[in-house]
Scaffold this active site. Sequence first.
Site, PDB file in Angstrom:
ATOM      1  N   TYR A  52      30.028  59.811  52.921  1.00 15.92           N
ATOM      2  CA  TYR A  52      30.878  58.641  52.725  1.00 15.92           C
ATOM      3  C   TYR A  52      30.105  57.558  51.964  1.00 15.92           C
ATOM      4  CZ  TYR A  52      33.865  54.687  53.877  1.00 15.92           C
ATOM      5  OH  TYR A  52      34.679  53.576  53.797  1.00 15.92           O
ATOM      6  N   LEU A  99      49.136  46.239  39.890  1.00 17.51           N
ATOM      7  CA  LEU A  99      49.441  46.042  38.474  1.00 17.51           C
ATOM      8  C   LEU A  99      48.672  47.037  37.625  1.00 17.51           C
ATOM      9  CD1 LEU A  99      49.092  42.150  38.255  1.00 17.51           C
ATOM     10  CD2 LEU A  99      51.201  43.472  38.023  1.00 17.51           C
ATOM     11  N   GLU A 132      49.705  34.010  33.378  1.00 19.26           N
ATOM     12  CA  GLU A 132      49.034  33.149  34.372  1.00 19.26           C
ATOM     13  C   GLU A 132      47.752  33.834  34.822  1.00 19.26           C
ATOM     14  OE1 GLU A 132      52.519  34.432  36.844  1.00 19.26           O
ATOM     15  OE2 GLU A 132      51.120  33.897  38.439  1.00 19.26           O
ATOM     16  N   LYS A 134      44.921  35.714  36.846  1.00 21.46           N
ATOM     17  CA  LYS A 134      44.886  36.669  37.948  1.00 21.46           C
ATOM     18  C   LYS A 134      43.830  36.162  38.918  1.00 21.46           C
ATOM     19  CE  LYS A 134      44.862  41.559  38.879  1.00 21.46           C
ATOM     20  NZ  LYS A 134      43.781  41.674  39.843  1.00 21.46           N
ATOM     21  N   ASP A 136      41.346  35.974  41.961  1.00 20.16           N
ATOM     22  CA  ASP A 136      40.550  36.966  42.687  1.00 20.16           C
ATOM     23  C   ASP A 136      40.508  36.585  44.165  1.00 20.16           C
ATOM     24  OD1 ASP A 136      39.071  39.190  43.047  1.00 20.16           O
ATOM     25  OD2 ASP A 136      37.256  38.434  42.099  1.00 20.16           O
ATOM     26  N   TYR A 242      53.328  33.529  43.431  1.00 18.59           N
ATOM     27  CA  TYR A 242      53.730  34.042  42.125  1.00 18.59           C
ATOM     28  C   TYR A 242      54.772  35.151  42.167  1.00 18.59           C
ATOM     29  CZ  TYR A 242      49.938  37.166  43.560  1.00 18.59           C
ATOM     30  OH  TYR A 242      49.130  38.011  44.280  1.00 18.59           O
ATOM     31  N   LYS A 339      42.427  42.241  31.777  1.00 13.64           N
ATOM     32  CA  LYS A 339      41.182  41.926  32.476  1.00 13.64           C
ATOM     33  C   LYS A 339      40.182  41.191  31.581  1.00 13.64           C
ATOM     34  CE  LYS A 339      41.701  43.839  36.573  1.00 13.64           C
ATOM     35  NZ  LYS A 339      40.705  44.729  37.097  1.00 13.64           N
ATOM     36  N   CYS A 434       3.255  47.449  53.198  1.00 10.67           N
ATOM     37  CA  CYS A 434       4.440  46.633  53.461  1.00 10.67           C
ATOM     38  C   CYS A 434       4.060  45.160  53.394  1.00 10.67           C
ATOM     39  CB  CYS A 434       4.988  46.977  54.834  1.00 10.67           C
ATOM     40  SG  CYS A 434       6.247  45.826  55.388  1.00 10.67           S
ATOM     41  N   CYS A 437       4.156  43.587  57.119  1.00  5.66           N
ATOM     42  CA  CYS A 437       3.287  43.922  58.249  1.00  5.66           C
ATOM     43  C   CYS A 437       1.989  44.602  57.813  1.00  5.66           C
ATOM     44  CB  CYS A 437       4.018  44.820  59.241  1.00  5.66           C
ATOM     45  SG  CYS A 437       4.319  46.476  58.628  1.00  5.66           S
ATOM     46  N   CYS A 452       8.385  51.370  54.620  1.00  3.59           N
ATOM     47  CA  CYS A 452       7.268  50.910  55.438  1.00  3.59           C
ATOM     48  C   CYS A 452       7.159  51.831  56.645  1.00  3.59           C
ATOM     49  CB  CYS A 452       7.545  49.478  55.893  1.00  3.59           C
ATOM     50  SG  CYS A 452       6.599  48.979  57.331  1.00  3.59           S
ATOM     51  N   CYS A 458       6.576  46.188  62.572  1.00  3.07           N
ATOM     52  CA  CYS A 458       6.872  45.440  61.357  1.00  3.07           C
ATOM     53  C   CYS A 458       7.897  44.351  61.693  1.00  3.07           C
ATOM     54  CB  CYS A 458       7.430  46.378  60.289  1.00  3.07           C
ATOM     55  SG  CYS A 458       7.967  45.515  58.812  1.00  3.07           S
TER      56      CYS A 458
HETATM   57  S1  IVH Z   1      51.803  39.772  40.344  1.00  2.00           S
HETATM   58  C1  IVH Z   1      54.885  42.626  40.925  1.00  2.00           C
HETATM   59  N1  IVH Z   1      50.311  37.700  39.756  1.00  2.00           N
HETATM   60  O1  IVH Z   1      46.684  41.335  41.656  1.00  2.00           O
HETATM   61  C2  IVH Z   1      53.566  42.138  40.596  1.00  2.00           C
HETATM   62  N2  IVH Z   1      49.361  39.441  41.051  1.00  2.00           N
HETATM   63  O2  IVH Z   1      47.020  44.110  40.738  1.00  2.00           O
HETATM   64  C3  IVH Z   1      52.794  41.762  41.768  1.00  2.00           C
HETATM   65  N3  IVH Z   1      47.060  39.010  41.751  1.00  2.00           N
HETATM   66  O3  IVH Z   1      47.883  42.714  44.617  1.00  2.00           O
HETATM   67  C4  IVH Z   1      51.549  41.084  41.454  1.00  2.00           C
HETATM   68  N4  IVH Z   1      46.860  37.040  40.794  1.00  2.00           N
HETATM   69  O4  IVH Z   1      46.762  40.497  44.768  1.00  2.00           O
HETATM   70  C5  IVH Z   1      50.373  38.890  40.378  1.00  2.00           C
HETATM   71  N5  IVH Z   1      49.106  35.803  39.204  1.00  2.00           N
HETATM   72  C6  IVH Z   1      49.179  36.976  39.819  1.00  2.00           C
HETATM   73  C7  IVH Z   1      48.095  37.506  40.532  1.00  2.00           C
HETATM   74  C8  IVH Z   1      48.221  38.746  41.134  1.00  2.00           C
HETATM   75  C9  IVH Z   1      46.256  37.959  41.530  1.00  2.00           C
HETATM   76  C10 IVH Z   1      46.681  40.212  42.480  1.00  2.00           C
HETATM   77  C11 IVH Z   1      47.575  40.554  43.632  1.00  2.00           C
HETATM   78  C12 IVH Z   1      48.012  41.968  43.440  1.00  2.00           C
HETATM   79  C13 IVH Z   1      47.086  42.449  42.408  1.00  2.00           C
HETATM   80  C14 IVH Z   1      47.832  43.411  41.542  1.00  2.00           C
END
Ligand code: IVH
Length: 714
Positions: A52, A99, A132, A134, A136, A242, A339, A434, A437, A452, A458
Amino acid sequence: MSEDRNALRDIPVDKLLKHDAYDELAALAAEIAAHDAAYYQEDAPSVSDADYDALRKRNEAIEARFPDLVRDDSPSKRVGAAVAAGFGKVQHNPPMLSLGNAFSSEDVAEFYDRIRRFLSLGADEPVEIVAEPKIDGLSVSLRYENGKFVRGATRGDGREGEDVTANLRTLPEIPDTIEGAPAEIEVRGEVYMSKADFLALNERQDEAGGKVFANPRNAAAGSLRQKDAGVTASRPLKVFLYAWGYVSGVNGQGYGGDIDWPDQWTFYERLKTWDFPVNPYATVCKSFDETMALYEKLGVDRASLDYDIDGVVYKVNRLDWQQRLGFVSRAPRWATAHKFPAEKATTLVQDIGIQVGRTGTLTPVAHLEPITVGGVVVQRATLHNEDYIREKDIRPGDRVLIQRAGDVIPQVLEVDLSARPSPPPPPFEMPDTCPECGSLAVREEGQAAWRCTGGLICPAQAVERLKHFVSRDAFDIEGFGGKHIEAFWQDKIIEQPADIFRLRDKRDEIAGREGWGEKSAENLLAAIEDRRAIELARFIYALGIRQVGQATARLLASRYGSLENWRQAMIAAGDDTSEAYAELVDIDGIGPSMADDLRGFFQEDHNLTVLQELEAELDIEDYEAAVITDSTISGKILVFTGNLESMSRSEAKARAEALGAKVAGSVSKKTDLVIAGPGAGSKRKKAEELKVTVITEEEWMQILDGGGPQMQLL
Ligand code: IVH
């Protein structure tokens, strides 16, 4: 590795082509998610810890090399994949989608073309796109009934998330009531933490000896998924909305009904009238060029924004078009995420230091001249191990290109050789002692890491082990963070794990310490008392034996049942020719290398003393299998061989264990049943020689169904 391994898996990460990396990240995400589900939801691990970890490491390594390919559903983004106990589940209907990605302007042009083709639009017909940032963070769904906030949930896997209503209520930006909205509506968006709040939180956490987060996203996720909503309230979480989910009266595809906005943009206007935050950069772009212009602008503004963004999302504005475009698998055809490349910067390696981990691994770390990358000041970069440094030829005094892919601790990409001082500094050499230690450090054959040999003498190992011992998945002692352990260890209040359970004798001493008082000492002691009884699997995991993670600890607990049995077996397994050793390596999921670490642990006297002292303080509960014990195969030892057509080997194993059976890797006289698929060879033969019952996959399926001829078979 698992049976359904991908052929790509054999290609070294530095040789992977980008499109292969893309495919493999997709495969890894799916595979790791399946293992997580087996582990967390079915409580039946489907791979060994080592395998894993290898999957996760490979995922990480590929992401480090191709940060712009990091998927939204990447395992590296999942924080504690468990749907934590304590949270109810919430079904998302319609599901919360992901997306598709675009990595270049060509990909975006292709996105436009696809839309035009799909809708049969003329070349001149304008396609309006709402663009708009994206964000994080982590997505949430907020349900309002008759204008009242009634339920909030995390995304989870998109179909099922966690009920975090109480926690979401504490966010000042989420209104309790909204006016003029449909009778029932779910609004969806992203919860995040600002970079400044994240840094301040980490500082506070560090001071208090609490958990320090790797990046703002993890901090947001960790803060939202708190069992105590009071903790969430103390964390500065924000949100941008959004999207919408269920709206009263909509049709099966999620349109019509009480939806009275003709396009995405009008929906954002509605969100604003309901007092929800909508990202200020959201713009209607009337052409491809306008879309690209916003992407460029956000690319520039990104570093100075107070929150992390990793791209720009484009959504077709018209709702009737969205409806016609529909979905491909789990992503809308009418939206995509463009991206950004990972953020990079160059800086100076001032020095290379060594960190010593819990199991004695020496990890080289670059100390950097502090530099801001994407709005976060970084001053350290991990250098992984000796080979990594050699390969990149990183030396103190070098200028290096670093890359931050979401995390605060970045990667070193390359050395700027033209900027190397002359005469050049000597290549970096790993120390052979080390730094903590002074014990001998060794690099074992076939391993990348130096280690070590000091064990518990240690200090670094001792302290790291103690931290591990009290950590969440081990003893989970609340309010006993890393800083406390360090301070208590420094002052010799705690030197080994059992000392923690003797702290009640030092109550006054603790209460009198700086930063402590009667109340906090009382709380700590209560939290410790709370954990005096512990399940065997947690106990084994808490010991911090090399390679023994949670999954392996559970395997061991289920196989040996009690501490006493386990200890005796591990000590006996010290002899290579013993039956105990054969039995140990026969456990599916435990290989010879892990077995060596286990035996090694029990061959050290000081470890046996640690165990004994703990035993005197604790109530270590025998393993109780959370499995069906009255199935036809419970208590039986099974071996799978050949190819199974209806399920993967991992699934077969998990399902057998859920019915109380044990799954072994090889056939012996102890084997009760062999399930032989097509292509079975030597194991089948051996079973026949030993007169062990051999059944077909079909018969196996009947056992799983709880019917069939198995009664006579066993
Ligand atoms: S729209 C139907 N808008 O990206 C479309 N998603 O890859 C639904 N996210 O799980 C998503 N900013 O967590 C949308 N301005 C934005 C976003 C956004 C971040 C994230 C969201 C989603 C992921 C999709």
